[in-house]
Design a protein around this motif. Sequence first.
Motif, mmCIF file in Angstrom:
data_model
loop_
_atom_site.group_PDB
_atom_site.id
_atom_site.type_symbol
_atom_site.label_atom_id
_atom_site.label_comp_id
_atom_site.label_asym_id
_atom_site.label_seq_id
_atom_site.Cartn_x
_atom_site.Cartn_y
_atom_site.Cartn_z
ATOM 1 N N LYS A 42 0.842 -1.196 0.000
ATOM 2 C CA LYS A 42 0.000 0.000 0.000
ATOM 3 C C LYS A 42 0.884 1.256 0.000
ATOM 4 O O LYS A 42 0.608 2.218 -0.709
ATOM 5 C CB LYS A 42 -0.929 -0.003 1.217
ATOM 6 C CG LYS A 42 -1.886 1.174 1.251
ATOM 7 C CD LYS A 42 -2.799 1.095 2.459
ATOM 8 C CE LYS A 42 -3.785 2.214 2.530
ATOM 9 N NZ LYS A 42 -3.261 3.542 2.430
ATOM 10 N N ALA A 43 1.962 1.217 0.776
ATOM 11 C CA ALA A 43 2.889 2.358 0.815
ATOM 12 C C ALA A 43 3.559 2.557 -0.540
ATOM 13 O O ALA A 43 3.739 3.690 -0.998
ATOM 14 C CB ALA A 43 3.930 2.150 1.903
ATOM 15 N N LEU A 44 3.916 1.451 -1.214
ATOM 16 C CA LEU A 44 4.513 1.550 -2.550
ATOM 17 C C LEU A 44 3.520 2.144 -3.546
ATOM 18 O O LEU A 44 3.889 2.989 -4.365
ATOM 19 C CB LEU A 44 4.985 0.176 -3.043
ATOM 20 C CG LEU A 44 6.304 -0.321 -2.476
ATOM 21 C CD1 LEU A 44 6.526 -1.785 -2.843
ATOM 22 C CD2 LEU A 44 7.457 0.525 -2.970
ATOM 23 N N ASP A 45 2.269 1.709 -3.475
ATOM 24 C CA ASP A 45 1.245 2.246 -4.372
ATOM 25 C C ASP A 45 1.061 3.744 -4.134
ATOM 26 O O ASP A 45 0.907 4.517 -5.080
ATOM 27 C CB ASP A 45 -0.087 1.510 -4.178
ATOM 28 C CG ASP A 45 -0.028 0.072 -4.670
ATOM 29 O OD1 ASP A 45 0.881 -0.271 -5.464
ATOM 30 O OD2 ASP A 45 -0.890 -0.733 -4.242
ATOM 31 N N ASP A 46 1.072 4.152 -2.878
ATOM 32 C CA ASP A 46 0.958 5.567 -2.529
ATOM 33 C C ASP A 46 2.165 6.352 -3.045
ATOM 34 O O ASP A 46 2.040 7.469 -3.535
ATOM 35 C CB ASP A 46 0.826 5.720 -1.012
ATOM 36 C CG ASP A 46 0.727 7.166 -0.578
ATOM 37 O OD1 ASP A 46 -0.142 7.881 -1.123
ATOM 38 O OD2 ASP A 46 1.509 7.579 0.295
ATOM 39 N N LEU A 47 3.330 5.748 -2.958
ATOM 40 C CA LEU A 47 4.569 6.406 -3.385
ATOM 41 C C LEU A 47 4.574 6.668 -4.887
ATOM 42 O O LEU A 47 5.140 7.659 -5.348
ATOM 43 C CB LEU A 47 5.757 5.529 -2.989
ATOM 44 C CG LEU A 47 7.109 6.180 -2.769
ATOM 45 C CD1 LEU A 47 7.026 7.314 -1.765
ATOM 46 C CD2 LEU A 47 8.120 5.158 -2.308
ATOM 47 N N LYS A 48 3.937 5.792 -5.671
ATOM 48 C CA LYS A 48 3.934 5.923 -7.140
ATOM 49 C C LYS A 48 3.318 7.235 -7.614
ATOM 50 O O LYS A 48 3.655 7.721 -8.686
ATOM 51 C CB LYS A 48 3.190 4.754 -7.780
ATOM 52 C CG LYS A 48 3.974 3.484 -7.758
ATOM 53 C CD LYS A 48 3.208 2.348 -8.395
ATOM 54 C CE LYS A 48 4.004 1.065 -8.262
ATOM 55 N NZ LYS A 48 3.242 -0.100 -8.716
ATOM 56 N N VAL A 49 2.425 7.815 -6.841
ATOM 57 C CA VAL A 49 1.770 9.061 -7.253
ATOM 58 C C VAL A 49 2.378 10.290 -6.574
ATOM 59 O O VAL A 49 1.896 11.398 -6.768
ATOM 60 C CB VAL A 49 0.238 9.005 -6.992
ATOM 61 C CG1 VAL A 49 -0.401 7.924 -7.829
ATOM 62 C CG2 VAL A 49 -0.057 8.808 -5.515
ATOM 63 N N ARG A 50 3.423 10.082 -5.820
ATOM 64 C CA ARG A 50 4.071 11.199 -5.125
ATOM 65 C C ARG A 50 5.183 11.795 -5.989
ATOM 66 O O ARG A 50 5.666 11.164 -6.907
ATOM 67 C CB ARG A 50 4.615 10.726 -3.781
ATOM 68 C CG ARG A 50 3.481 10.300 -2.878
ATOM 69 C CD ARG A 50 3.972 9.854 -1.529
ATOM 70 N NE ARG A 50 2.957 10.241 -0.574
ATOM 71 C CZ ARG A 50 3.091 11.239 0.277
ATOM 72 N NH1 ARG A 50 4.201 11.902 0.349
ATOM 73 N NH2 ARG A 50 2.118 11.549 1.096
ATOM 74 N N PRO A 51 5.641 12.997 -5.652
ATOM 75 C CA PRO A 51 6.696 13.634 -6.456
ATOM 76 C C PRO A 51 8.067 12.983 -6.237
ATOM 77 O O PRO A 51 8.296 12.305 -5.226
ATOM 78 C CB PRO A 51 6.693 15.083 -5.953
ATOM 79 C CG PRO A 51 6.085 15.026 -4.592
ATOM 80 C CD PRO A 51 5.136 13.866 -4.591
ATOM 81 N N ALA A 52 8.947 13.209 -7.189
ATOM 82 C CA ALA A 52 10.317 12.694 -7.101
ATOM 83 C C ALA A 52 10.953 13.154 -5.797
ATOM 84 O O ALA A 52 10.785 14.286 -5.372
ATOM 85 C CB ALA A 52 11.141 13.171 -8.287
ATOM 86 N N GLY A 53 11.671 12.232 -5.153
ATOM 87 C CA GLY A 53 12.330 12.527 -3.886
ATOM 88 C C GLY A 53 11.540 12.049 -2.678
ATOM 89 O O GLY A 53 12.079 11.979 -1.579
ATOM 90 N N SER A 54 10.263 11.707 -2.862
ATOM 91 C CA SER A 54 9.472 11.161 -1.758
ATOM 92 C C SER A 54 10.014 9.779 -1.423
ATOM 93 O O SER A 54 10.485 9.064 -2.307
ATOM 94 C CB SER A 54 8.005 11.048 -2.152
ATOM 95 O OG SER A 54 7.486 12.300 -2.498
ATOM 96 N N PHE A 55 9.942 9.391 -0.162
ATOM 97 C CA PHE A 55 10.500 8.098 0.225
ATOM 98 C C PHE A 55 9.853 7.557 1.485
ATOM 99 O O PHE A 55 9.180 8.270 2.206
ATOM 100 C CB PHE A 55 12.012 8.198 0.432
ATOM 101 C CG PHE A 55 12.417 8.997 1.649
ATOM 102 C CD1 PHE A 55 12.673 8.358 2.857
ATOM 103 C CD2 PHE A 55 12.536 10.373 1.588
ATOM 104 C CE1 PHE A 55 13.038 9.083 3.986
ATOM 105 C CE2 PHE A 55 12.901 11.107 2.701
ATOM 106 C CZ PHE A 55 13.150 10.459 3.904
#
Length: 168
Positions: free
Chosen positions: A36-49
Amino acid sequence: ALQRLRQPKAIDKGQQRQQLYAKETNPNFIRLNAQKALDDLKVRPAGSFFIRPSSKEKTVIMHYVFAKGMIKMVEIQDADYRPRDDRLSNVLKIEVVDHHGRKVDEQYESVQEIEARFLDPMIQNVQDAQAHRKFNAGTEDMVKQELRDALEKNPKSIPYAFHIDSKQ
């Protein structure tokens, strides 16, 4: 009788640093539902982690957005990390390749330092590359076709472009 005031013990530099960078709990540390965290990360801006525990001993994994829709990961080694504890010490290491092509451990004192010295410069380089006039955001096949078309239009030219391979 006079009471003696207790003088604080002298603290050496190593102890100061240890106190300053005492184990930290990072808000980007997740334990449950990594997908779920990976799926959320896919729509975040570059540099999010985010950081999660690894199956390897004394290691955590940092997943980060490399470019839009592209997530990469890096192992962070922490000799003091215990899986029950979401805290990281002040001796964090990431294996990198130096200018001579050798693998070396780059040492950091906090997640914030990893973000500032490792992640931010890399993301800035990606963004600079994407802003270049010869950058092509298409797939490898699309880029190849565009180069063939450009060469057909002008056979004396040497067309070129670059793009980020999402498979890497």
